[in-house]
Design a protein around this motif. Structure first.
Motif, PDB file in Angstrom:
ATOM      1  N   GLY A 130      -2.801  -0.359  -9.466  1.00 25.13           N
ATOM      2  CA  GLY A 130      -3.944  -0.356  -8.544  1.00 25.13           C
ATOM      3  C   GLY A 130      -5.381   1.261  -9.064  1.00 25.13           C
ATOM      4  O   GLY A 130      -4.769   2.017  -9.836  1.00 25.13           O
ATOM      5  N   GLU A 131      -6.759   0.422  -9.342  1.00 19.61           N
ATOM      6  CA  GLU A 131      -7.397   1.348 -10.256  1.00 19.61           C
ATOM      7  C   GLU A 131      -7.752   2.566  -8.814  1.00 19.61           C
ATOM      8  O   GLU A 131      -7.682   2.599  -7.603  1.00 19.61           O
ATOM      9  CB  GLU A 131      -8.768   0.646 -10.867  1.00 19.61           C
ATOM     10  CG  GLU A 131      -9.593   1.912 -10.609  1.00 19.61           C
ATOM     11  CD  GLU A 131     -11.139   1.646 -11.079  1.00 19.61           C
ATOM     12  OE1 GLU A 131     -12.247   1.702 -12.484  1.00 19.61           O
ATOM     13  OE2 GLU A 131     -11.816   0.453 -10.525  1.00 19.61           O
ATOM     14  N   ASP A 168      -6.315  -1.923  -5.778  1.00 21.60           N
ATOM     15  CA  ASP A 168      -8.200  -1.449  -6.243  1.00 21.60           C
ATOM     16  C   ASP A 168      -8.763  -0.729  -5.503  1.00 21.60           C
ATOM     17  O   ASP A 168      -8.451  -1.488  -4.326  1.00 21.60           O
ATOM     18  CB  ASP A 168      -8.911  -1.956  -7.405  1.00 21.60           C
ATOM     19  CG  ASP A 168      -7.948  -2.859  -8.245  1.00 21.60           C
ATOM     20  OD1 ASP A 168      -7.157  -2.084  -8.643  1.00 21.60           O
ATOM     21  OD2 ASP A 168      -8.346  -4.053  -9.070  1.00 21.60           O
ATOM     22  N   THR A 207     -10.538  -5.821  -3.602  1.00 18.38           N
ATOM     23  CA  THR A 207     -10.715  -4.443  -4.272  1.00 18.38           C
ATOM     24  C   THR A 207     -11.202  -3.990  -2.795  1.00 18.38           C
ATOM     25  O   THR A 207     -12.583  -4.668  -1.885  1.00 18.38           O
ATOM     26  CB  THR A 207     -11.628  -4.497  -4.446  1.00 18.38           C
ATOM     27  OG1 THR A 207     -10.789  -4.610  -5.965  1.00 18.38           O
ATOM     28  CG2 THR A 207     -11.962  -3.563  -5.459  1.00 18.38           C
TER      29      THR A 207
END
Length: 283
Positions: free
Chosen positions: A254-255, A174, A140
């Motif tokens: 992906g966030e 992310d 991340t």
């Protein structure tokens, strides 16, 4: 009688990437991560400065040397390795030891999740993703950069726009970001900064001394934002008392989390407590 300590468990690995020889708020953030028992810092990587805003130590190699000095000031066993990043913006010549280290750590199997914390331009991050695209799903990215106002200047994004565009186009990566409108909320008055760092022992004084000789183009007013510090909330504390918006990257999983407010009381209260505890450990 000594005060009993509460055991804090590690819950993530962290690679820290920044232009360490630029604004010294990055050094404060590095020290905070290193002193935090809830995250395990596994590598430190450096980037260079934007040539439009020159400083006396503009190279990525200079930043790596300064980060190495800070690690020595923190002391202790099992200090993470430091790797110099590219001296060029993202492109054909941006390969580096930093990018190699990022890719290698992302590919290493470990039960702890990996956060890649970047407080500067995304040059090394972009290069690592280009040469090892499989790592996008294995980490991340926590980035100090970007802006809510699309037309606003933001140093970290605009120092290497191609790198930022490449990284944010990774649909399965992310990304948690603190844009300029948010990281500027981490305002610290100069008087408070001198007192809080200068009275918390040898490490705090080391940090404060790096605020006292800014480049000629900086005109210091009454405050100096510690804008590189918010990722500590993600890696070592909690974001429950902060605020964000969230969406999914177009075309992927992906966030995209964008923080709009941060809990500065928690963040800086913990920083000062960690510095004082570090000094007590020296006694």
């Amino acid at each position: 009688m000594s005060t009993p300590a509460l055991r804090v468990h590690e819950h993530c690995r962290v690679v820290l990437d920044n232009d360490w020889s630029g604004d010294p708020d990055g050094l404060v953030a590095l020290a905070h991560h290193l002193l935090s028992p809830a995250n395990r810092v596994v590598a430190v990587t450096s980037s260079g400065l934007d040539p439009r805003f020159p400083g006396p130590l503009p190279r990525a190699a200079d930043g790596a040397a300064l980060a190495t000095e800070l690690l020595a000031a923190v002391g202790g066993a099992d200090l993470p390795p430091v790797h110099a990043g590219s001296e060029e913006v993202f492109g054909d010549a941006s390969g580096s030891a930093a990018a190699d280290a990022i890719a290698a750590e992302a590919r290493r199997d470990d039960e702890l999740p990996l956060f890649l914390v970047c407080g500067g331009p995304l040059t090394n991050v972009a290069q690592a993703l280009r040469q090892a695209p499989d790592i996008a799903e294995r980490l991340t990215l926590v980035w100090i950069g970007g802006s809510l106002d699309a037309g606003a200047f933001e140093y970290n994004r605009d120092t290497d726009r191609e790198a930022a565009a490449f990284v944010l186009a990774q649909a399965d990566l992310d990304v948690q970001s603190f844009p300029v409108e948010t990281y500027r909320r981490c305002a610290y008055s100069v008087a408070e900064l001198e007192h809080d760092l200068g009275t918390t022992g040898a490490l705090g004084r080391w940090l404060w001394e790096h605020f006292t000789d800014p480049p000629d183009w900086i005109r210091v007013g009454g405050n100096w934002p510690l804008g590189d510090s918010p990722p500590v909330l993600v890696t070592a504390l909690t974001v429950e008392s902060s605020r964000w918006t969230s969406s999914t990257a177009e075309g992927g999983r992906g966030e995209r989390r964008v923080y709009t407010d941060v809990d500065t009381r928690l963040l800086f209260g913990d920083l000062l407590a960690r510095l004082r505890a570090h000094e007590r450990g020296r006694a």
